[in-house]
Write a protein that holds these residues in place. Sequence first.
Motif, PDB file in Angstrom:
ATOM      1  N   LEU A 130     -49.716  97.422  74.878  1.00 22.07           N
ATOM      2  CA  LEU A 130     -49.610  96.289  75.791  1.00 22.07           C
ATOM      3  C   LEU A 130     -50.174  95.001  75.197  1.00 22.07           C
ATOM      4  O   LEU A 130     -49.621  93.925  75.404  1.00 22.07           O
ATOM      5  CB  LEU A 130     -50.338  96.613  77.101  1.00 22.07           C
ATOM      6  CG  LEU A 130     -50.161  95.625  78.252  1.00 22.07           C
ATOM      7  CD1 LEU A 130     -48.735  95.662  78.778  1.00 22.07           C
ATOM      8  CD2 LEU A 130     -51.138  95.959  79.381  1.00 22.07           C
ATOM      9  N   VAL A 131     -51.289  95.082  74.450  1.00 19.69           N
ATOM     10  CA  VAL A 131     -51.998  93.867  74.047  1.00 19.69           C
ATOM     11  C   VAL A 131     -51.925  93.554  72.561  1.00 19.69           C
ATOM     12  O   VAL A 131     -52.192  92.426  72.156  1.00 19.69           O
ATOM     13  CB  VAL A 131     -53.475  93.922  74.482  1.00 19.69           C
ATOM     14  CG1 VAL A 131     -53.578  94.147  75.968  1.00 19.69           C
ATOM     15  CG2 VAL A 131     -54.257  94.977  73.704  1.00 19.69           C
ATOM     16  N   GLY A 132     -51.632  94.496  71.695  1.00 22.60           N
ATOM     17  CA  GLY A 132     -51.586  94.210  70.263  1.00 22.60           C
ATOM     18  C   GLY A 132     -52.936  94.412  69.597  1.00 22.60           C
ATOM     19  O   GLY A 132     -53.984  94.357  70.245  1.00 22.60           O
ATOM     20  N   PRO A 133     -52.938  94.613  68.265  1.00 28.63           N
ATOM     21  CA  PRO A 133     -54.153  94.986  67.534  1.00 28.63           C
ATOM     22  C   PRO A 133     -55.282  93.968  67.636  1.00 28.63           C
ATOM     23  O   PRO A 133     -56.439  94.327  67.824  1.00 28.63           O
ATOM     24  CB  PRO A 133     -53.677  95.112  66.087  1.00 28.63           C
ATOM     25  CG  PRO A 133     -52.199  95.222  66.147  1.00 28.63           C
ATOM     26  CD  PRO A 133     -51.766  94.529  67.389  1.00 28.63           C
ATOM     27  N   GLY A 134     -54.945  92.677  67.486  1.00 27.73           N
ATOM     28  CA  GLY A 134     -55.986  91.659  67.455  1.00 27.73           C
ATOM     29  C   GLY A 134     -56.690  91.439  68.776  1.00 27.73           C
ATOM     30  O   GLY A 134     -57.765  90.832  68.820  1.00 27.73           O
ATOM     31  N   ASP A 135     -56.105  91.911  69.870  1.00 22.58           N
ATOM     32  CA  ASP A 135     -56.682  91.688  71.198  1.00 22.58           C
ATOM     33  C   ASP A 135     -57.352  92.926  71.785  1.00 22.58           C
ATOM     34  O   ASP A 135     -57.774  92.912  72.944  1.00 22.58           O
ATOM     35  CB  ASP A 135     -55.583  91.222  72.173  1.00 22.58           C
ATOM     36  CG  ASP A 135     -55.028  89.854  71.813  1.00 22.58           C
ATOM     37  OD1 ASP A 135     -55.828  89.007  71.372  1.00 22.58           O
ATOM     38  OD2 ASP A 135     -53.815  89.646  71.947  1.00 22.58           O
ATOM     39  N   LEU A 136     -57.447  94.006  70.991  1.00 31.78           N
ATOM     40  CA  LEU A 136     -57.994  95.248  71.535  1.00 31.78           C
ATOM     41  C   LEU A 136     -59.444  95.116  71.974  1.00 31.78           C
ATOM     42  O   LEU A 136     -59.830  95.596  73.045  1.00 31.78           O
ATOM     43  CB  LEU A 136     -57.865  96.378  70.508  1.00 31.78           C
ATOM     44  CG  LEU A 136     -56.525  97.119  70.483  1.00 31.78           C
ATOM     45  CD1 LEU A 136     -56.514  98.132  69.357  1.00 31.78           C
ATOM     46  CD2 LEU A 136     -56.280  97.805  71.821  1.00 31.78           C
TER      47      LEU A 136
END
Length: 417
Positions: A130-136
């Motif tokens: 849902l959010v992508g790697p950089g936003d985990l």
Amino acid sequence: MKGLWGSRDFRLLWTGETTSMLGSMVASTALPLVAVVTLGSSTFQVALLTAVAWLPWLVIGLPAGAWVDRLPKRPVMLACNTVSMAVFGSVPLAAVFGMLTMPYLLAAALLGGVAKVFFSLAYKAYLPALVGPGDLLEGNAKLQGSESATQVAGPGLAGLLAQAFGPVSGILADAVSFGVSVLCVRAIKVRETVVPVKRTPLRSQIAEGLRFVLGDRYLRTLMTFGAVSNLALTGYQAIQIVFLSRTLGAAPGLVGLVLAMAATGGVFGAALAGRLGARFGTARAFLLCEVFAAPMLLLGPLSGPGWGLALFVIAEFGVCAGVVASNVLTTTFRQRYCPPALFGRITSTTSIVNYGTIPLAGVLGGVLGEAIGVRETLWVMSAVLIAALVMLAPLAKLRDFPVTAAGRPPRRQPLPT
């Protein structure tokens, strides 16, 4: 910058999960209160509620992880919350018709626990899609922060509802919260990509997840420490309402207030996790959080009636702050480190060990509470948590958790250092 607050789908996930967590926190106080106040249950029976709620992890955790890896995660989450809404919605109905008994309460806790197993596995695997790697890290911090906020509001709300409408009203609130969560998750537009894979026997898929975890020193260390620390913390928490209500004579409303004030530590810990990881390194920050949290638990059994309850609040505040901050760091580590195709099985393998001790802890807390006394049992569980810190020695030389497993190309961005 808005960050993830600018994402409609993340806001929906956050709203649904926060609402259902608030209901669950209300129920986590309301269920023991119903057992103590309404049904007059023994210390062992109250602790048994905790045990049966977590028993499904031990029984179905491994196959559930393999099943979740095969399926789209969002439909699994919707089905689980629908089942939970029906199960907990039946409890107040049983009370209205005079059919509520301790076995009925235990059955509801057990069925709710089964739904929670599947939901938790799907939910943790769904966030990276849902959010992508950089936003985990941001996503986990926001979700853990809101979970901690519900731990503040939940017990207090449960106490107020118990005072005004009776303890069973908190369980009704839990059922309503699952309904809100269903609506929010259904409205999410992002659809994950499910890559078709060759179906292999369930036993082989389970074994693949087991081999990955047992062969990895970082996951193995966190798993074994989590099991022992959960044993201590759950054994403590399984009888804390009995301690506050019967040993210290606190009314239901005051019990809720004490637990709510203590849980503010979790909000503090979630907000601080990212800064600690950036300042000290993610692995060192994790160790600092756990070393801080464990000794704080010793203040709990020193509590007394009246103003003596302040010691209990301080103890739980410190524990919540340390544990929640460490959870943000380790959850983000696993989501970045583990291959997506194996994530459900890796999570279920670690969870069956981590959470598998919780049913034992619930029973152990109840047995010891009746055998040696409630306050004495709190001392024992505090000592176990402090002793468990030795198990973290393999992480002592790390500054940051690794971003990828050995032999695999980096898949995700590293945490800032």
